[in-house]
Every structure is written in C-alpha cells, then in structure tokens.
Design an enzyme around this catalytic site. Structure first.
Site, mmCIF file in Angstrom:
data_model
loop_
_atom_site.group_PDB
_atom_site.id
_atom_site.type_symbol
_atom_site.label_atom_id
_atom_site.label_comp_id
_atom_site.label_asym_id
_atom_site.label_seq_id
_atom_site.Cartn_x
_atom_site.Cartn_y
_atom_site.Cartn_z
ATOM 1 N N LYS A 23 0.834 -1.208 0.000
ATOM 2 C CA LYS A 23 0.000 0.000 0.000
ATOM 3 C C LYS A 23 0.871 1.262 0.000
ATOM 4 O O LYS A 23 2.089 1.184 0.130
ATOM 5 C CB LYS A 23 -0.930 -0.023 1.218
ATOM 6 C CG LYS A 23 -1.947 -1.163 1.155
ATOM 7 C CD LYS A 23 -2.825 -1.047 -0.075
ATOM 8 C CE LYS A 23 -4.024 -1.976 -0.050
ATOM 9 N NZ LYS A 23 -3.693 -3.400 -0.154
HETATM 10 C C1 LIG Z 1 -9.859 -2.205 -1.701
HETATM 11 C C2 LIG Z 1 -9.293 -3.006 -0.567
HETATM 12 N N1 LIG Z 1 -10.032 -3.178 0.532
HETATM 13 C C3 LIG Z 1 -9.577 -3.877 1.586
HETATM 14 C C4 LIG Z 1 -8.329 -4.453 1.581
HETATM 15 C C5 LIG Z 1 -7.892 -5.269 2.749
HETATM 16 O O1 LIG Z 1 -6.757 -4.740 3.366
HETATM 17 P P1 LIG Z 1 -5.732 -5.712 4.113
HETATM 18 O O2 LIG Z 1 -5.003 -6.477 3.066
HETATM 19 O O3 LIG Z 1 -4.860 -4.748 4.878
HETATM 20 O O4 LIG Z 1 -6.535 -6.598 4.999
HETATM 21 C C6 LIG Z 1 -7.516 -4.305 0.451
HETATM 22 C C7 LIG Z 1 -6.182 -4.918 0.406
HETATM 23 O O5 LIG Z 1 -5.584 -5.141 -0.609
HETATM 24 C C8 LIG Z 1 -8.005 -3.573 -0.666
HETATM 25 O O6 LIG Z 1 -7.276 -3.404 -1.764
#
Ligand SMILES: Cc1ncc(COP(=O)(O)O)c(C=O)c1O
Length: 379
Positions: free
Chosen positions: A189
């Site tokens: 990210k």
């Molecule tokens: C649009 C979106 N929402 C939620 C998430 C979930 O985040 P995490 O991977 O930190 O759990 C991601 C992760 O790639 C994402 O791209």
C-alpha cells in the site's frame, strides 16, 4: 515463453518500498521484548492523527480487520444490507459477511471505477444500514449528490480507503472528511506497516467502541493491567490490535511520506504522458492532483490476450479486480451489473511501485503498444 524481464523493475505489478529506517525501528522493538500493543502503537496512532489533522486514529492488524470493526462499531449486524461496489478486493465483501450482513452490489463509474451514486440509489432497500465506497486506485469518492438522502435515512458511510492514504477529497485529506474511514497499511500500500491499518472514527464514543472491539473486549491499558490482579472484559471483541513491530515500520514509513507521495504522483504522470500516444489503451483517471495514486490501470480491448502477451514479456500485469458479484462465495447476493461486467473484461493493472524508473515505464508502455498491435487494437 520468456519470463525474464530486461527491465527488472517491471516484473511485479506492485512491490513494497522501504527507506532503510524501518529495519532499525523493528530491531529496537525486538530488543525491547514487547511485541503486543505498546506505547509504539499509541505513538503511531498519534502521528497518523497529526498527519491527517484529526482528533484520533486507531491502529488495527489489517485493512480487513478495520472494515469489520468499523461495520460492527456502526451497528451493522445480521439482516442488514450494506451497499458496496462489486469492483473491489474480496476483503471488502468478507468484512460485511463477518457481521452477518448482506452485501448489496452496486455499479462503478466507468471513468473512475469508483462507486456510482446513481447505482447506490438503485441498490437502496429498507434494510440498508451502510454504504462502503472504495477509493479505487487512491481516488476520493464523491457521494455529495446523495449525501443528504443518506443522512436522512441514517445510513452510515464507511470508506474503504485501503488504496488512498495521503489522498485528498477537495481541501480535506481522506480520513478528515467526517466519514468513518479505514486505511490499509498492507505490504504494497501507499504506506506499509508490513500488515496493518488505521481506522479514523467520527467521535470519541466511536473511538472508545473501536478500541474495545479491537482488543478482545478489554479496555484496560497495559499499565492498568500491570497494576491489578484482574482486568475487565466489557464487550464481545476481536484479536485485532496492531503489533508494536508493525507500528514501528509504519512510523518509520510515515516520516518519509512526502517523498512517497511525490514519487507515486510522478510515476503516475509518467504513465499518463507515455500512454497519451497509445490508441486503444485508456488510463483510468485517479485525479492525480488530489491523490496519492495506488494503481495504474488501463482499459484495453482483448484484455486477456494483452495480459498473456505482456506476461510472456515478463511484465507483472494484473487485474484489479475480478468482480465480486460473480464469485461463487457471494452468489446468494448476485444481481445484474452490466457496467461492472463489461469493465472487468477490459481492465489491466500495469506495474506501479516506487522501484520503477522512467525507463521501466517506457518499456511497459512499449510492450503494451506491441501487444495491442498484435491483437489488432493499435494501428
Ligand atoms: C480495496 C481493498 N479493501 C480492503 C483491503 C484489505 O486490506 P488488508 O489487506 O490490509 O486486509 C484491500 C487490500 O488489498 C483492498 O485493496
């Protein structure tokens, strides 16, 4: 098939970028011997809140955990509907299911791939309790056309801002617009903690609820627990707190965020200019002047063939995302979404991360141009 890229930066569509200070920060936590919720996590929360100009920020273990916790804190539970774009990472949908709620899939605007307000109106039911816009590629979602209606119906907006740390909505940083906001600080990210997230609450009461939920229902601080023979469990909760190891990485990254933001904007603009001469490939606009871009996505004809040709050149292209309403796990909530279905056959994610150079971008765009020629889409 040739899987060895002659431009090493282009082999993956995303990759973490470290500044060097992260290792020392993690080493200090390791040496200190406390890896759970410590003062390091509190300090990371305070520095993110300062960065965004908001009163509070609450660290949790992942973006998925953040979405789940935010939904629960907003009162979303069994039998309720949550409107969500189908074009998102499956984590957004799983968070809704964790609450026992039902996803109501909605369309995106083909120009931005962000939730279409008209489609939200179309998806509304008497059981709609929340709307989860996804800030696709880092771009803020403008729900102003339907904001009054959502407020009148007491529908909570929970922003999935996993892609959008550092972006702005008008004059306000995402997270400081008054909506309940969830960032992701996963490996690739805009800002990484290794794994982690930050929730921006709307009030002190909501912050308290979220802190209870994230720490298995225990609100006592480490100092209170150390000074007592007991602790209080005040609600059902989750094991979602952030480790000090992850917070140390995030704190080190945040100190360099101005560099990150500038680099990502410059790389995105580089794509914008290189792609301007490529007919057949339309770059999805992220509003780069207000955003810290997370993705570089083009819409192309014969996407699957272009994807294969570029992979054969060793270029790490991807697809964000296969639509969720067509996933087997989410079949009970399927509804026809013709725009999403059409777009999901066109989108191609190009390599986008801070290890890329200008030469890498030209190499990717030339390969894209060549692939389009082979498919007959580029003259
Ligand atoms: C649009 C979106 N929402 C939620 C998430 C979930 O985040 P995490 O991977 O930190 O759990 C991601 C992760 O790639 C994402 O791209």
């Amino acid at each position: 098939m040739n899987n060895t890229s002659t431009q090493p930066g282009t082999g993956r569509n995303a990759s973490p970028y470290l500044y060097g200070s992260e290792q020392a920060a993690v080493a200090r936590v390791l040496a200190g011997g406390h890896y759970g919720h410590t003062r390091i996590v509190d300090e990371f929360e305070e520095s993110v809140a300062r960065f965004l100009g908001v009163p509070d920020a609450i660290a949790v273990s992942s973006g998925t955990a953040a979405l789940h916790t935010a939904l629960v804190a907003a009162g979303v539970t069994t039998g309720m509907d949550v409107i969500v774009p189908s074009l998102t990472f499956c984590a957004t949908i799983q968070a809704i299911l964790h609450c026992g709620a039902r996803p109501r899939f909605a369309e995106v605007d083909p120009a931005t791939l962000c939730l279409d307000p008209a489609s939200v109106l179309d998806a509304l039911t008497d059981s709609t309790t929340a709307v989860m816009p996804v800030l696709y590629g880092g771009r803020a979602v403008d729900l102003r056309p339907i904001r009054a209606l959502l407020t009148e119906r007491r529908i909570t907006v929970i922003e999935d801002a996993a892609h959008a740390f550092g972006s702005y909505h008008g004059l306000h940083p995402v997270g400081a617009t008054g909506e309940l906001t969830c960032f992701s600080f996963g490996p690739i990210k805009n800002l990484t903690c290794g794994q982690g997230s930050m929730i921006i609450p709307r009030s002190a009461g909501e912050a308290h609820t979220i802190r209870e939920l994230r720490q298995i229902g225990v609100v006592d601080t480490a100092a209170q627990r150390a000074a007592s023979t007991t602790y209080r469990v005040t609600t059902a909760g989750f094991r979602y707190q952030m480790s000090a190891l992850n917070a140390a990485i995030g704190g080190a990254q945040l100190a360099h965020f101005a560099t990150t933001a500038a680099a990502r904007r410059q790389l995105w603009r580089h794509y914008q200019s290189a792609l301007s001469g490529v007919s057949g490939a339309a770059l999805v606009d992220v509003d780069v002047d207000h955003s810290v871009p997370h993705l570089a996505v083009v819409k192309v004809p014969a996407r699957d063939r272009v994807w294969t040709l570029m992979r054969e050149q060793g270029i790490g292209v991807g697809v964000h995302y296969p639509p969720n309403h067509l996933q087997p796990a989410f079949a009970p909530w399927r509804r026809p979404l013709p725009v999403t279905e059409r777009i999901s056959r066109q989108i191609l994610t190009l390599p986008f991360h801070q290890h890329l150079t200008g030469d890498d971008i030209h190499y990717v765009v030339s390969a894209l141009q060549q692939a389009l020629k082979e498919t007959g889409a580029h003259p």
